[in-house]
Structures are given as C-alpha cells and as structure tokens.
Design a protein around this motif. Sequence first.
Motif, PDB file in Angstrom:
ATOM      1  N   LEU A  31       1.004  -0.888  -0.109  1.00  0.00           N
ATOM      2  CA  LEU A  31      -0.188  -0.104  -0.183  1.00  0.00           C
ATOM      3  C   LEU A  31       0.644   0.918  -0.421  1.00  0.00           C
ATOM      4  O   LEU A  31       0.478   2.356  -0.155  1.00  0.00           O
ATOM      5  CB  LEU A  31      -0.810  -0.163   1.086  1.00  0.00           C
ATOM      6  N   LYS A  32       1.645   1.289   0.874  1.00  0.00           N
ATOM      7  CA  LYS A  32       3.126   2.833   0.551  1.00  0.00           C
ATOM      8  C   LYS A  32       4.080   3.003  -0.448  1.00  0.00           C
ATOM      9  O   LYS A  32       4.511   3.548  -0.431  1.00  0.00           O
ATOM     10  CB  LYS A  32       3.713   1.852   1.851  1.00  0.00           C
ATOM     11  N   LYS A  33       3.755   1.391  -1.439  1.00  0.00           N
ATOM     12  CA  LYS A  33       5.286   1.885  -2.534  1.00  0.00           C
ATOM     13  C   LYS A  33       4.711   2.209  -3.661  1.00  0.00           C
ATOM     14  O   LYS A  33       3.452   1.893  -3.756  1.00  0.00           O
ATOM     15  CB  LYS A  33       6.016   0.477  -2.007  1.00  0.00           C
ATOM     16  N   VAL A  57       1.250  -4.984 -16.215  1.00  0.00           N
ATOM     17  CA  VAL A  57       0.273  -3.597 -15.325  1.00  0.00           C
ATOM     18  C   VAL A  57      -1.727  -4.145 -14.561  1.00  0.00           C
ATOM     19  O   VAL A  57      -0.925  -3.890 -13.844  1.00  0.00           O
ATOM     20  CB  VAL A  57       0.003  -2.698 -16.593  1.00  0.00           C
ATOM     21  N   ASN A  58      -1.640  -5.042 -15.679  1.00  0.00           N
ATOM     22  CA  ASN A  58      -3.061  -6.085 -14.782  1.00  0.00           C
ATOM     23  C   ASN A  58      -1.727  -6.852 -13.737  1.00  0.00           C
ATOM     24  O   ASN A  58      -3.291  -6.632 -12.486  1.00  0.00           O
ATOM     25  CB  ASN A  58      -2.927  -6.758 -15.871  1.00  0.00           C
ATOM     26  N   GLN A  59      -1.363  -7.464 -13.461  1.00  0.00           N
ATOM     27  CA  GLN A  59      -0.237  -7.920 -12.346  1.00  0.00           C
ATOM     28  C   GLN A  59      -0.800  -7.486 -10.895  1.00  0.00           C
ATOM     29  O   GLN A  59      -0.640  -7.389 -10.033  1.00  0.00           O
ATOM     30  CB  GLN A  59       0.253  -9.110 -12.250  1.00  0.00           C
ATOM     31  N   VAL A  60       0.273  -6.362 -11.396  1.00  0.00           N
ATOM     32  CA  VAL A  60       0.681  -5.704 -10.358  1.00  0.00           C
ATOM     33  C   VAL A  60       0.031  -4.475  -9.880  1.00  0.00           C
ATOM     34  O   VAL A  60      -0.773  -4.309  -8.370  1.00  0.00           O
ATOM     35  CB  VAL A  60       1.963  -4.400 -10.923  1.00  0.00           C
ATOM     36  N   ARG A  62      -2.926  -5.773  -9.042  1.00  0.00           N
ATOM     37  CA  ARG A  62      -3.425  -6.529  -8.183  1.00  0.00           C
ATOM     38  C   ARG A  62      -3.700  -6.161  -6.621  1.00  0.00           C
ATOM     39  O   ARG A  62      -4.288  -6.407  -5.750  1.00  0.00           O
ATOM     40  CB  ARG A  62      -3.684  -8.004  -9.060  1.00  0.00           C
ATOM     41  N   PHE A  63      -2.346  -6.017  -6.690  1.00  0.00           N
ATOM     42  CA  PHE A  63      -1.882  -5.755  -5.002  1.00  0.00           C
ATOM     43  C   PHE A  63      -1.141  -4.141  -5.082  1.00  0.00           C
ATOM     44  O   PHE A  63      -0.844  -3.922  -3.722  1.00  0.00           O
ATOM     45  CB  PHE A  63      -0.841  -6.986  -4.880  1.00  0.00           C
ATOM     46  N   CYS A  64      -0.608  -3.780  -5.685  1.00  0.00           N
ATOM     47  CA  CYS A  64      -0.635  -2.095  -5.498  1.00  0.00           C
ATOM     48  C   CYS A  64      -0.915  -1.376  -6.210  1.00  0.00           C
ATOM     49  O   CYS A  64      -0.774  -1.180  -7.223  1.00  0.00           O
ATOM     50  CB  CYS A  64       1.053  -2.228  -6.560  1.00  0.00           C
ATOM     51  N   PRO A  65      -2.039  -0.232  -5.215  1.00  0.00           N
ATOM     52  CA  PRO A  65      -2.439   1.176  -5.998  1.00  0.00           C
ATOM     53  C   PRO A  65      -1.744   1.873  -6.335  1.00  0.00           C
ATOM     54  O   PRO A  65      -2.436   2.761  -7.353  1.00  0.00           O
ATOM     55  CB  PRO A  65      -3.357   1.111  -4.708  1.00  0.00           C
ATOM     56  N   ASN A  66       0.065   2.342  -6.432  1.00  0.00           N
ATOM     57  CA  ASN A  66       0.449   3.191  -7.546  1.00  0.00           C
ATOM     58  C   ASN A  66       1.329   3.096  -7.668  1.00  0.00           C
ATOM     59  O   ASN A  66       2.139   2.373  -8.007  1.00  0.00           O
ATOM     60  CB  ASN A  66       1.170   3.832  -5.880  1.00  0.00           C
ATOM     61  N   VAL A  67       0.977   3.158  -8.701  1.00  0.00           N
ATOM     62  CA  VAL A  67       1.333   2.700 -10.329  1.00  0.00           C
ATOM     63  C   VAL A  67       1.147   3.608 -11.249  1.00  0.00           C
ATOM     64  O   VAL A  67       0.378   3.990 -11.775  1.00  0.00           O
ATOM     65  CB  VAL A  67       0.584   1.197 -11.607  1.00  0.00           C
ATOM     66  N   GLY A  68       2.968   3.020 -12.011  1.00  0.00           N
ATOM     67  CA  GLY A  68       3.151   4.522 -13.148  1.00  0.00           C
ATOM     68  C   GLY A  68       3.754   4.062 -14.464  1.00  0.00           C
ATOM     69  O   GLY A  68       4.223   2.953 -14.062  1.00  0.00           O
TER      70      GLY A  68
END
Length: 75
Positions: A31-33, A57-60, A62-68
């Motif tokens: 959640l923090k990364k 993108v799809n996989q990440v 699922r587990f991390c809301p902060n994606v660039g």
Amino acid sequence: MAIDHGTFSRPARLAASLAEGTEEECAHLFLKKSVLIRLESAFAHVQDARETFLFAVNQVLRFCPNVGLLVPFEF
C-alpha cells in the motif's frame, strides 16, 4: 488503514517468507510503495513485448494501487 487479508494474503505471505517478517508487516508494503512499469521504445513495435507490458500492469494493479506507466510516445 485496515488491511484486507483476502487481497494481500498470497503476496504478503511470500514477502514475509522472503523478508523473514510477518504477513501484516509485509502487507503494508503493497500500500505504501509505488511501482513504475516501463515499455522501452526499442520494444514498442514487438507484439509480445506489448502484451507482456499489459500483463505486468494487470498483475501489479492487483496488489499495488500506486502504479506509474512509462510508454514511448508512438505506443
């Protein structure tokens, strides 16, 4: 912030085993990364590379809301 253990159970368990920590400690890491997913311009025209990029993108997400995302202008 409350952690939804159903969402993070498997990745948190894996992270805990690698980091020798608890699942609760490791669940907060998701959640923090932030994660940056990049498609290099040299591979933008390769269908397999584009599909792999979208899969990542799809996989990440699922587990991390902060994606660039970093994609070439031509993409």
